[in-house]
Structure formats: C-alpha cells, structure tokens
Design a protein around this motif. Structure first.
Motif, short mmCIF file in Angstrom:
data_model
loop_
_atom_site.label_atom_id
_atom_site.label_comp_id
_atom_site.label_asym_id
_atom_site.label_seq_id
_atom_site.Cartn_x
_atom_site.Cartn_y
_atom_site.Cartn_z
N THR A 97 -3.31 15.95 14.87
CA THR A 97 -4.50 15.40 15.54
C THR A 97 -5.29 14.48 14.61
O THR A 97 -6.40 14.07 14.94
N GLN A 98 -4.73 14.17 13.45
CA GLN A 98 -5.45 13.35 12.47
C GLN A 98 -5.63 11.92 12.99
O GLN A 98 -4.81 11.39 13.70
N ARG A 99 -6.77 11.32 12.62
CA ARG A 99 -6.95 9.89 12.81
C ARG A 99 -6.31 9.18 11.62
O ARG A 99 -6.12 9.79 10.55
N PRO A 100 -5.96 7.89 11.75
CA PRO A 100 -5.44 7.15 10.59
C PRO A 100 -6.38 7.27 9.40
O PRO A 100 -7.58 7.06 9.52
N LYS A 101 -5.82 7.61 8.24
CA LYS A 101 -6.64 7.86 7.07
C LYS A 101 -5.82 7.60 5.81
O LYS A 101 -4.60 7.43 5.86
N ILE A 102 -6.50 7.60 4.68
CA ILE A 102 -5.85 7.42 3.38
C ILE A 102 -6.51 8.34 2.38
O ILE A 102 -7.74 8.49 2.37
N ASP A 103 -5.70 8.98 1.54
CA ASP A 103 -6.19 9.80 0.44
C ASP A 103 -5.49 9.34 -0.83
O ASP A 103 -4.27 9.13 -0.85
N ILE A 104 -6.27 9.18 -1.90
CA ILE A 104 -5.74 8.66 -3.16
C ILE A 104 -5.74 9.77 -4.20
O ILE A 104 -6.75 10.47 -4.39
N ASP A 105 -4.60 9.94 -4.85
CA ASP A 105 -4.48 10.88 -5.96
C ASP A 105 -3.93 10.10 -7.16
O ASP A 105 -3.45 8.99 -7.03
N ASN A 106 -4.03 10.69 -8.33
CA ASN A 106 -3.52 10.01 -9.53
C ASN A 106 -2.02 9.75 -9.46
O ASN A 106 -1.52 8.78 -10.04
N ASN A 107 -1.30 10.62 -8.76
CA ASN A 107 0.16 10.51 -8.75
C ASN A 107 0.74 10.02 -7.42
O ASN A 107 1.93 9.72 -7.36
N TYR A 108 -0.07 9.97 -6.38
CA TYR A 108 0.46 9.56 -5.09
C TYR A 108 -0.66 9.02 -4.20
O TYR A 108 -1.84 9.21 -4.47
N ILE A 109 -0.24 8.32 -3.15
CA ILE A 109 -1.14 7.83 -2.10
C ILE A 109 -0.65 8.39 -0.78
O ILE A 109 0.53 8.26 -0.43
N PHE A 110 -1.56 8.99 -0.05
CA PHE A 110 -1.22 9.61 1.24
C PHE A 110 -1.84 8.80 2.37
O PHE A 110 -3.03 8.48 2.34
N ILE A 111 -1.02 8.43 3.36
CA ILE A 111 -1.47 7.61 4.48
C ILE A 111 -1.03 8.26 5.79
O ILE A 111 0.11 8.71 5.91
N VAL A 112 -1.95 8.32 6.74
CA VAL A 112 -1.65 8.76 8.10
C VAL A 112 -1.80 7.57 9.03
O VAL A 112 -2.80 6.85 8.95
N ILE A 113 -0.82 7.35 9.88
CA ILE A 113 -0.84 6.23 10.81
C ILE A 113 -0.23 6.69 12.14
O ILE A 113 0.57 7.63 12.17
N LYS A 114 -0.64 6.04 13.22
CA LYS A 114 -0.15 6.40 14.54
C LYS A 114 0.96 5.41 14.96
O LYS A 114 0.75 4.21 14.98
N MET A 115 2.12 5.96 15.26
CA MET A 115 3.22 5.17 15.80
C MET A 115 3.19 5.31 17.32
O MET A 115 3.29 6.42 17.86
N LEU A 116 3.03 4.19 18.02
CA LEU A 116 2.80 4.20 19.46
C LEU A 116 3.98 3.60 20.21
O LEU A 116 4.66 2.69 19.72
N TYR A 117 4.21 4.13 21.39
CA TYR A 117 5.25 3.61 22.29
C TYR A 117 4.61 3.37 23.66
O TYR A 117 3.68 4.08 24.05
N TYR A 118 5.13 2.38 24.37
CA TYR A 118 4.64 2.11 25.72
C TYR A 118 5.71 2.53 26.72
O TYR A 118 6.82 2.00 26.74
N ASN A 119 5.37 3.51 27.54
CA ASN A 119 6.27 3.99 28.58
C ASN A 119 6.09 3.12 29.82
O ASN A 119 5.08 3.22 30.52
N LYS A 120 7.06 2.25 30.09
CA LYS A 120 6.94 1.31 31.20
C LYS A 120 7.04 1.99 32.55
O LYS A 120 6.56 1.45 33.56
N ASP A 121 7.68 3.16 32.60
CA ASP A 121 7.84 3.85 33.88
C ASP A 121 6.50 4.37 34.40
O ASP A 121 6.19 4.23 35.59
#
Length: 354
Positions: A97-121
């Motif tokens: 249920t996360q919104r797109p976000k970013i968290d920065i750490d010294n060793n890594y970068i964490f990104i949440v993003i929404k991949m969307l599809y359009y159902n034509k039916d």
C-alpha cells in the motif's frame, strides 16, 4: 472496480519492522530470476530458492535479482540479511500500500514505484507495486505478481553491443524507472481515446451511461495522479542530490525521466479539466432538454387557456346564456377556437418560441 485500498488489519499493533505481507495473496510460487552481466558476459537463470540465487551471483559483474511474488516472507527476509537491508525497508517491500517513495542509506538506495497496466476490457487501471534496491554491484527488484513490462530491457541486456552493458547499477535502475514511466504514456493514450469517444456521444446523445463513464474516468485519473505525483519527489531527490551510487552521467538520464513525469502529470490534469467540462456539458444538456420539454408543455397549456375559458362559460347551466339556441352556435365555437389557436401559434413563431 478492483480493490485498490488493501486491508492493513494484520499490521495493527505489531512491532516496527515486522515482516508481514500486506496485499493480494496469490497461489503461484515465488519466481526468482538472476541476470549477471558486464561488457563481456551475460548469464540469465531462474531459481526457486533465494539462497541458490545469491550463491550464483558474480561479484565481477552487475547482478539483477528480480523476485516475482511477495507472499513468501522468508525470501524477502533472506535477501535482507544477505545485503544488510534495514527491517523497515523490508517491511515497506511487503506492504504493497506504499506510495512512491525513496529512502537513502550509506550502502543502498531504496525506491518504491507503481507499475500500472490499462485493462481495455473493463477500461480500468490495474496497479502493482515495484520495490527497487540499488547497491554497488546489485539491483534487487521485488514485484507482486509474475509478468512485467521489462522484457525489452532484458533483450537489450542480452544484446552484447548494448550501451547498458557498460553501465553500472544506477543506469539499470534508471532503465527500470524509465520503462515504467514510459508505460504511463500508453495508459494516458488509452484514456484519451476513451474520453474522445465519450465526448462524441455526449454531444449527440447524453445519457446516464455517459455520466457513469465520466465519473469512472475521473476516478481513474485521480488514481493515476496519486501514483505518478509522488514519483516527482523521488526523481527530484535523485537528480538534485549527490550519492555515491548514482554516477554524474546517469543524473542526466534521470532528469529526462523527471521531465517525462511532469509531462504525464500535466496531461492528467488536462484530462481532469476536460472531464469536468464534460460533466458541466452533460448537466447543461439535460437542463436544456428539460427546458425544451417544459417550453412545449407551457405552449400547449397557454393555447388551451382561452379554449378552457370559452368551454367553461358555455358549460354553465344558466337558462339565458346568449347563443344558447343559435342554430350555428357549435360551428361558430369551432371557428373561434381554431382562430385563437392559429393566432397564438403565429405569435409564438414571431417570438421564436417555436
């Protein structure tokens, strides 16, 4: 309409960092794919066990580990322990249920993003959360379901002359984000075509079905905006800040994705304004139709007012009503009636009420 707000009852009262999957439960097995590459090598393999996948990684290459399916918490936990990922990050991966976000750490970068599809039916947008962790020689991506829009990217990696093979993990992360953002344009194009169809029908034959479609697409655009708007903040941080994991040359590409995101948001706002205008047009059309009906009814009522007056007078039961015994009284009554109707119709036409 798909359920987009998923229940979080299982998270109530638990300790921070507790690994509990929040989202749609599927029966498919978790699919783990490893792609290891550099300018000289390319290896792709699928695994059912995360430990085997991690042991097969090549430390001299870029390793892209993609996990399809989040319902097996042990897979996420094992990957987190291997790369020393904070428990709160792992919790966010499992919480779809996360919104797109970013968290920065010294060793890594964490990104949440929404991949969307359009159902034509059913003409609705379907959503899937994608979590990306950028490390020195590793990219970890976590998806809710099997199947994605990255097949072209995988083919580019397989082609040994591709520019991406000489880049680092930051460029691969950019490519993943860019692919997702590009898919937004396809969704917008489909929604735009549907809005054009609604507009054509609205001008010719407004109906309750059209009103339902207008509200439906307004809801879809709101959902799309909520998925895209926070992404601007994510890309803005990547573009404006300096991180060791992000090469300066990659920042230029990220700026391009940032511009695309702004363009998507602008188009969404334009379509929302168009739908709001269409809603006003629909209400005006219905009001005009009602006014036309009321005008016709008013005209007929006005025509019958003098006729009702005449029939009311000669319908009274007085003995000495004039013309009561007149031989041609009935004929004269109809002549007067028709004359009154013609005069009033001519008057209405002159006033352009008809």
């Amino acid at each position: 309409m798909p359920k987009r707000i998923k229940s979080r009852k299982s998270k109530i009262g638990v300790a921070p960092g507790s690994l509990i999957h929040v989202g749609e439960h599927v029966n498919d097995d978790v699919k783990i794919q490893l792609i290891s590459y550099n300018e000289d090598i390319f290896n792709k393999a699928s695994y059912e066990n995360i430990e085997k996948c991690l042991s097969a990684c090549n430390n001299d290459a870029i390793n892209w580990i993609n996990v399809d399916g989040l319902h097996e918490v042990e897979v996420i936990s094992s990957a987190g322990k291997r790369f020393n990922i904070h428990p709160l990050i792992l919790e966010d991966i499992l919480n779809t249920t996360q919104r797109p976000k970013i968290d920065i750490d010294n060793n890594y970068i964490f990104i949440v993003i929404k991949m969307l599809y359009y159902n034509k039916d059913i003409k609705e947008i379907e959503s899937e959360q994608v979590s990306i962790i950028i490390l020195k020689n590793y990219i970890l991506s976590f998806q809710e379901f099997q199947g994605d829009i990255f097949d072209d990217l995988r083919r580019r990696l397989e082609y040994n002359k591709s520019n991406i093979r000489s880049k680092g993990t930051d460029y691969l992360a950019y490519s993943l984000i860019d692919t997702i953002v590009d898919s937004y344009f396809d969704i917008i194009e489909n929604i735009g075509d549907s809005i054009d169809e609604i507009e054509d029908i609205l001008m010719s034959n407004p109906s309750n079905e059209i009103l339902n479609d207008i509200y439906k697409f307004k809801r879809e655009l709101i959902f799309l905006r909520n998925s895209v708007w926070p992404l601007r903040e994510v890309l803005g941080k990547l573009v404006k800040s300096e991180y060791e994991l992000i090469d300066d040359k990659t920042v230029m590409y990220l700026r391009d994705v940032y511009d695309h995101t702004i363009q998507v948001v602008d188009i969404i706002e334009t379509y929302r304004d168009i739908l709001s205008g269409m809603l006003d047009t629909y209400l005006s059309s219905i009001s005009n139709k009602t006014n036309e009906v009321m005008k016709i009814l008013t005209i007929f009522s006005t025509i019958f007012i003098p006729l009702s007056f005449l029939t009311g007078i000669y319908g009274m039961n007085f003995d000495y009503i004039p013309e009561l015994k007149f031989k041609y009284g009935y004929l004269v009554f109809w002549i007067i009636t028709i004359f009154c109707i013609l005069v009033m119709l001519n008057y209405f036409r002159r006033k352009k009420w008809l």
